[in-house]
Design a protein around this motif. Structure first.
Motif, PDB file in Angstrom:
ATOM      1  N   MET A 174     -14.425  -5.698  -1.797  1.00 12.77           N
ATOM      2  CA  MET A 174     -13.411  -4.974  -1.050  1.00 12.77           C
ATOM      3  C   MET A 174     -12.116  -4.960  -1.853  1.00 12.77           C
ATOM      4  O   MET A 174     -11.635  -5.998  -2.290  1.00 12.77           O
ATOM      5  N   ARG A 175     -11.551  -3.782  -2.074  1.00  7.57           N
ATOM      6  CA  ARG A 175     -10.412  -3.628  -2.943  1.00  7.57           C
ATOM      7  C   ARG A 175      -9.121  -3.821  -2.164  1.00  7.57           C
ATOM      8  O   ARG A 175      -8.930  -3.292  -1.089  1.00  7.57           O
ATOM      9  N   ARG A 176      -8.226  -4.606  -2.708  1.00  9.44           N
ATOM     10  CA  ARG A 176      -6.918  -4.833  -2.118  1.00  9.44           C
ATOM     11  C   ARG A 176      -5.844  -4.474  -3.142  1.00  9.44           C
ATOM     12  O   ARG A 176      -6.085  -4.493  -4.345  1.00  9.44           O
ATOM     13  N   LEU A 177      -4.641  -4.234  -2.658  1.00  6.27           N
ATOM     14  CA  LEU A 177      -3.581  -3.885  -3.588  1.00  6.27           C
ATOM     15  C   LEU A 177      -3.357  -4.966  -4.625  1.00  6.27           C
ATOM     16  O   LEU A 177      -3.154  -4.701  -5.795  1.00  6.27           O
ATOM     17  N   GLY A 178      -3.410  -6.202  -4.210  1.00 10.07           N
ATOM     18  CA  GLY A 178      -3.175  -7.287  -5.142  1.00 10.07           C
ATOM     19  C   GLY A 178      -4.252  -7.399  -6.197  1.00 10.07           C
ATOM     20  O   GLY A 178      -4.019  -7.926  -7.280  1.00 10.07           O
ATOM     21  N   ASP A 179      -5.447  -6.880  -5.930  1.00 10.86           N
ATOM     22  CA  ASP A 179      -6.547  -6.964  -6.877  1.00 10.86           C
ATOM     23  C   ASP A 179      -6.483  -5.880  -7.950  1.00 10.86           C
ATOM     24  O   ASP A 179      -7.198  -5.919  -8.925  1.00 10.86           O
ATOM     25  N   THR A 180      -5.629  -4.860  -7.754  1.00  7.63           N
ATOM     26  CA  THR A 180      -5.587  -3.751  -8.685  1.00  7.63           C
ATOM     27  C   THR A 180      -4.300  -3.730  -9.500  1.00  7.63           C
ATOM     28  O   THR A 180      -3.968  -2.742 -10.136  1.00  7.63           O
ATOM     29  N   GLY A 181      -3.567  -4.805  -9.466  1.00 11.78           N
ATOM     30  CA  GLY A 181      -2.384  -4.887 -10.288  1.00 11.78           C
ATOM     31  C   GLY A 181      -1.153  -4.241  -9.681  1.00 11.78           C
ATOM     32  O   GLY A 181      -0.141  -4.074 -10.362  1.00 11.78           O
TER      33      GLY A 181
ATOM     34  N   PRO B 153      -7.487   4.137   5.314  1.00 12.63           N
ATOM     35  CA  PRO B 153      -7.583   2.813   4.695  1.00 12.63           C
ATOM     36  C   PRO B 153      -8.863   2.701   3.867  1.00 12.63           C
ATOM     37  O   PRO B 153      -9.796   3.497   4.032  1.00 12.63           O
ATOM     38  N   GLU B 154      -8.906   1.704   3.012  1.00 12.71           N
ATOM     39  CA  GLU B 154     -10.056   1.538   2.125  1.00 12.71           C
ATOM     40  C   GLU B 154     -11.357   1.318   2.888  1.00 12.71           C
ATOM     41  O   GLU B 154     -12.429   1.696   2.418  1.00 12.71           O
ATOM     42  N   ASP B 155     -11.290   0.729   4.084  1.00 17.26           N
ATOM     43  CA  ASP B 155     -12.529   0.513   4.836  1.00 17.26           C
ATOM     44  C   ASP B 155     -12.951   1.738   5.655  1.00 17.26           C
ATOM     45  O   ASP B 155     -13.948   1.688   6.375  1.00 17.26           O
ATOM     46  N   HIS B 156     -12.181   2.827   5.570  1.00 22.12           N
ATOM     47  CA  HIS B 156     -12.520   4.102   6.214  1.00 22.12           C
ATOM     48  C   HIS B 156     -12.594   3.985   7.730  1.00 22.12           C
ATOM     49  O   HIS B 156     -13.323   4.744   8.381  1.00 22.12           O
ATOM     50  N   ALA B 157     -11.833   3.047   8.295  1.00 17.49           N
ATOM     51  CA  ALA B 157     -11.889   2.827   9.744  1.00 17.49           C
ATOM     52  C   ALA B 157     -11.257   3.974  10.525  1.00 17.49           C
ATOM     53  O   ALA B 157     -11.604   4.189  11.692  1.00 17.49           O
ATOM     54  N   TRP B 158     -10.359   4.700   9.910  1.00 16.65           N
ATOM     55  CA  TRP B 158      -9.693   5.802  10.581  1.00 16.65           C
ATOM     56  C   TRP B 158      -9.164   6.799   9.545  1.00 16.65           C
ATOM     57  O   TRP B 158      -9.104   6.504   8.349  1.00 16.65           O
ATOM     58  N   VAL B 159      -8.780   7.952  10.043  1.00 17.85           N
ATOM     59  CA  VAL B 159      -8.123   8.976   9.229  1.00 17.85           C
ATOM     60  C   VAL B 159      -6.966   9.544  10.034  1.00 17.85           C
ATOM     61  O   VAL B 159      -7.113   9.819  11.234  1.00 17.85           O
ATOM     62  N   LEU B 160      -5.828   9.695   9.389  1.00 13.15           N
ATOM     63  CA  LEU B 160      -4.710  10.438   9.954  1.00 13.15           C
ATOM     64  C   LEU B 160      -4.633  11.748   9.188  1.00 13.15           C
ATOM     65  O   LEU B 160      -4.603  11.750   7.955  1.00 13.15           O
ATOM     66  N   ALA B 161      -4.615  12.875   9.914  1.00 15.83           N
ATOM     67  CA  ALA B 161      -4.652  14.182   9.273  1.00 15.83           C
ATOM     68  C   ALA B 161      -3.584  15.102   9.844  1.00 15.83           C
ATOM     69  O   ALA B 161      -3.552  15.337  11.055  1.00 15.83           O
TER      70      ALA B 161
ATOM     71  N   ASP C  71      -4.328  -1.717   1.808  1.00 15.29           N
ATOM     72  CA  ASP C  71      -4.947  -0.830   0.821  1.00 15.29           C
ATOM     73  C   ASP C  71      -5.305   0.480   1.503  1.00 15.29           C
ATOM     74  O   ASP C  71      -6.391   0.644   2.057  1.00 15.29           O
ATOM     75  N   ALA C  72      -4.367   1.424   1.463  1.00 14.93           N
ATOM     76  CA  ALA C  72      -4.559   2.730   2.076  1.00 14.93           C
ATOM     77  C   ALA C  72      -4.257   3.811   1.048  1.00 14.93           C
ATOM     78  O   ALA C  72      -3.569   3.579   0.059  1.00 14.93           O
TER      79      ALA C  72
END
Length: 254
Positions: free
Chosen positions: A1-8, A197-205, A138-139
């Protein structure tokens, strides 16, 4: 699972800026693969204005949030369509169209912030969105290249359904504090068209041609939005028609 802290990604606390301590800074990203999943869930059969066509199909629930009126006094929470409807003797309902409330017999381009979700409304939504995902830090925000994405420097753009977008990585905590637009080169908080969000739990459009914003996600999330009286919001489903023709209740009598 990707987080902001994991991507620098960098975190910061800057004195004098109206932001929370240690909030991730929004940044442009070129990882267009992060948008592929959403494009696959957008289907516009039968109507270009289907809710699911703009926010993706197969979510448990959907909320339609009306954009606050441009006219009127006071905070955004008080610039409600319902006041116009009451004055005009019109009916508020989930598929209400702004120009129908004005008594037009055909669409004339008069708007209630078409394609624009006020950053203050987004800030109010952000805590609810953050609570409804396992990856609030992570969004991905998507800016249409023909609108608020113009001028943003990106190595690649993502094609989602009909449009190309510049993608930016952010967090719900950052979006809860207006002022984030400057971090990617905007002078102001320009409207984003999509957020997930990265887990695709929702979408705002916020479809560029709509006078409202859709949040697709869990029933709990949608119920939280509908129960919050700051928002002028209604439940809809993925096949709801948000075009001019969708408002069959407020058509002029002949």
């Amino acid at each position: 699972m990707r987080r902001l802290g994991d991507t620098g990604s960098r975190f910061y606390s800057l004195a004098g800026l109206p932001r929370r301590d240690m909030v991730a800074i929004m940044k442009i990203i070129d990882d267009v693969e992060r948008a592929v999943w959403l494009g696959r869930r957008m289907r516009r059969e039968h109507s270009w204005a289907r809710v699911g066509g703009g926010a993706g199909d197969d979510f448990e629930a959907y909320a339609r949030i009306l954009h606050p009126r441009l006219t009127g006094n006071g905070a955004w929470e008080r610039r409600r369509w319902a006041d116009v409807a009451a004055t005009a003797g019109k009916v508020m309902h989930p598929l209400v169209q702004w120009e129908r409330l004005l008594g037009h017999d055909e669409p004339r381009g008069g708007t209630s912030d078409v394609g624009y979700l006020d950053p203050q409304v987004l800030a109010a939504l952000a805590p609810l969105l953050g609570a409804a995902t396992t990856t609030p830090d992570d969004a991905v925000a998507a800016y249409w290249v023909g609108g608020s994405g113009q001028g943003l420097r990106a190595g690649a753009t993502a094609f989602i359904d009909r449009y190309d977008y510049v993608l930016a990585q952010t967090s719900t905590a950052e979006l809860a504090e207006p002022g984030w637009g400057r971090t990617i080169g905007h002078r102001f908080d320009e409207p984003l068209q999509l957020l997930w969000p990265e887990d695709h739990a929702w979408v705002l459009a916020t479809e560029i041609d709509w006078d409202s914003t859709i949040v697709a996600g869990s029933k709990a999330l949608v119920d939280a939005i509908l129960d919050d009286d700051r928002f002028e919001a209604f439940p809809v489903d993925q096949d709801s028609d948000l075009s001019w023709d969708g408002d069959t209740i407020n058509r002029p009598t002949t």
